[in-house]
Enzyme design. Structure first.
Site, PDB file in Angstrom:
ATOM      1  N   CYS A  74      28.275 -74.196 -51.406  1.00 15.29           N
ATOM      2  CA  CYS A  74      28.328 -75.365 -52.301  1.00 15.29           C
ATOM      3  C   CYS A  74      29.334 -75.136 -53.430  1.00 15.29           C
ATOM      4  CB  CYS A  74      26.935 -75.622 -52.868  1.00 15.29           C
ATOM      5  SG  CYS A  74      26.877 -76.749 -54.269  1.00 15.29           S
TER       6      CYS A  74
ATOM      7  N   CYS B 242      27.844 -75.112 -56.883  1.00 17.63           N
ATOM      8  CA  CYS B 242      27.085 -73.886 -57.157  1.00 17.63           C
ATOM      9  C   CYS B 242      28.016 -72.762 -57.588  1.00 17.63           C
ATOM     10  CB  CYS B 242      26.284 -73.461 -55.934  1.00 17.63           C
ATOM     11  SG  CYS B 242      25.057 -74.671 -55.394  1.00 17.63           S
TER      12      CYS B 242
END
Length: 509
Positions: free
Chosen positions: A67, A70
């Site tokens: 991600c 993230c």
């Protein structure tokens, strides 16, 4: 305006804005070359890490390694984690910062349990609630809470400050700005967190003994006796297991030839250093219950006092005199504070008759501790060295044990003359340093024992089965019902070794 001037001004504006942007990124990414402070967990160690964490609260970030958001959020999370996690943390042991990668298949069920529906997702709560609980969206009054305002490091730290009632910031020095946190002096339940400090003090004491090579023929017997006492009655199960492991292997670390009186008897000090008797993460380099308001207050001495008080209430009546001499000899031979050692020896020398009850031993140690506090009160007042947040005081304070005070009347001097109800003091000591202290370590033996405090002959009976390596597990489990039985077992194990007869200083162990 000429075109060239416009281009120049535009370029200058871009450079200024870019520099500000780079500075903002740099401030978040400070320490990018340092190891991660947040603890990476997966399904195999998630519950163990949270169950054994000394922190009162935890933040768990659920993320996916693929991600982009993230990856961009990690510097923000790490900046906050460095405040609370690791040996260099300025506020250690308060909040555990952890993360779980939900993109790994082994963590699928774990992430489902906490209803992870987006990345990164942050949950807040007591560590134990992560072990036994789950999180459901829109659940009211749950033990775990979604952090909905932590998209940047500043926002996350502000959110944590609001929950704790603290004022932590990224410029804090170690332990600075902790004055808003609850003091442990008036909270009976906070002694439970001292179990981590007892582990820390035990490991640190062992490190000092090893580093200074203090185990010699003249001190070998007191050292072994103290380890035997800890195997049978240490309040931490992890320490009991680790010390039992060390004791079973101890003779393998001894030399085979004759020794001079002052020569260290252990040749394999590097091997001895590898024994992490209270767990591989101990010492943690910080204190919880015994934390002072500055680095040089409380800490190690507080942890040792808690250990000694705990030992005094855990032993059986018939062991009380042996435990007294074992603690006295340990301080005499291995405590490196010369004044402390001398004063404790002087107090011990005033004991006129052997102890034959646990009550007598624990009350003597309590009186000795108060004598030390009164002496240090005067010294620290004169020198201006007292901890302003944790000044020395008569103990226990009224707010912890009002029934301990029969009456009090003022006298000249530092403290009032107190008429103690020693029956109530003893009940308090057994509950405080027994059941309460052992509550986080799930020591059901102590819980059952302290429930029977009104039975005078059973108040200090302890079974303490110890988990140790396979070769010695059964023997120690059978032998460690009391301190004396464990000593007999260890002595029998040692006699099997062909060179033990050369160690004359151990014949009385």
């Amino acid at each position: 305006m000429r075109l060239a001037d416009g281009v120049f001004l535009f370029s200058l504006l871009v450079l200024i804005l870019g520099a500000r942007g780079l500075e903002a990124v740099r401030s978040v990414g400070e320490g990018a070359d340092l190891p991660d402070a947040a603890v990476d967990l997966n399904v195999s160690d998630f519950e163990t890490a949270l169950r054994e964490s000394p922190a009162s609260f935890a933040v768990v970030e659920f993320f996916a390694h693929w991600c982009p958001a993230c990856r961009n959020y990690k510097p923000h999370y790490e900046k906050v984690a460095r405040i609370f996690n690791g040996p260099d943390a300025v506020h250690p042991g308060i909040v555990l910062m952890a993360r779980v990668d939900c993109a790994l298949k082994i963590n699928t069920n774990l992430c489902d349990r906490f209803s992870v529906g987006f990345y990164p997702m942050l949950l807040w709560g007591p560590p134990a609630k992560f072990v036994s609980g789950r999180w459901v969206p829109k659940q009211e009054n749950g033990d775990l809470q979604l952090i909905d305002d932590g998209k940047t490091a500043d926002q996350l730290l502000n959110w944590i400050n609001k929950k704790l009632g603290s004022s932590f910031n990224f410029d804090d020095a170690r332990y600075e700005n902790e004055n808003t946190l609850a003091k442990n002096a008036s909270d009976l339940e906070q002694i439970a967190h001292a179990i981590y400090d007892v582990e820390e003090a035990t490991a640190l004491a062992m490190d000092i003994i090893i580093e200074q090579k203090m185990i010699k023929p003249s001190t070998g017997a007191p050292f072994i006796k103290f380890l035997q006492l800890l195997v049978a009655h240490h309040p931490s199960k992890r320490c009991r297991r680790g010390i039992a492991d060390l004791l079973v292997s101890f003779d393998d670390l001894l030399p085979s030839g004759p020794l001079s009186e002052n020569a260290p008897i252990l040749q394999e000090y590097d091997i001895l250093k590898s024994y992490r008797i209270c767990g591989k993460e101990v010492p943690r380099q910080y204190w919880i219950f015994c934390r002072g308001s500055k680095d040089d207050s409380r800490g190690f001495s507080c942890g040792l006092w808690v250990l000694f008080h705990s030992l005094s209430v855990r032993v059986a009546d018939g062991e009380s005199q042996l435990v007294f001499t074992t603690i006295r000899d340990f301080i005499k031979n291995f405590f490196v504070c010369d004044d402390c050692r001398r004063h404790f020896n002087e107090m011990s020398s005033r004991v006129q008759a052997p102890f034959n009850t646990t009550r007598g031993l624990s009350l003597w140690l309590w009186r000795a501790h108060n004598e030390v506090n009164e002496r240090l009160m005067k010294v620290e007042k004169d020198m201006g060295t007292s901890d302003p947040r944790f000044p020395k005081t008569t103990w226990p304070p009224n707010q912890l044990c009002p029934s301990c005070y029969a009456s009090s009347s003022p006298k000249k001097g530092v403290n009032p003359q107190i008429d103690w109800n020693e029956d109530e003091v003893y009940k308090f000591l057994v509950n405080y340093y027994g059941k309460k202290l052992a509550s986080l370590s799930r020591d059901t033996t102590l819980s059952q024992k302290t429930d029977d405090i009104d039975e005078p002959n059973d108040t200090a009976t302890s079974s303490n089965a110890v988990a140790v390596p396979i070769g010695a597990a059964l023997a120690i489990a059978l032998a460690s019902c009391t301190f004396g039985a464990l000593a007999c077992f260890w002595r029998g194990q040692q006699k099997k070794k062909k060179y033990l007869h050369q160690l004359h200083s151990f014949k009385d162990v």
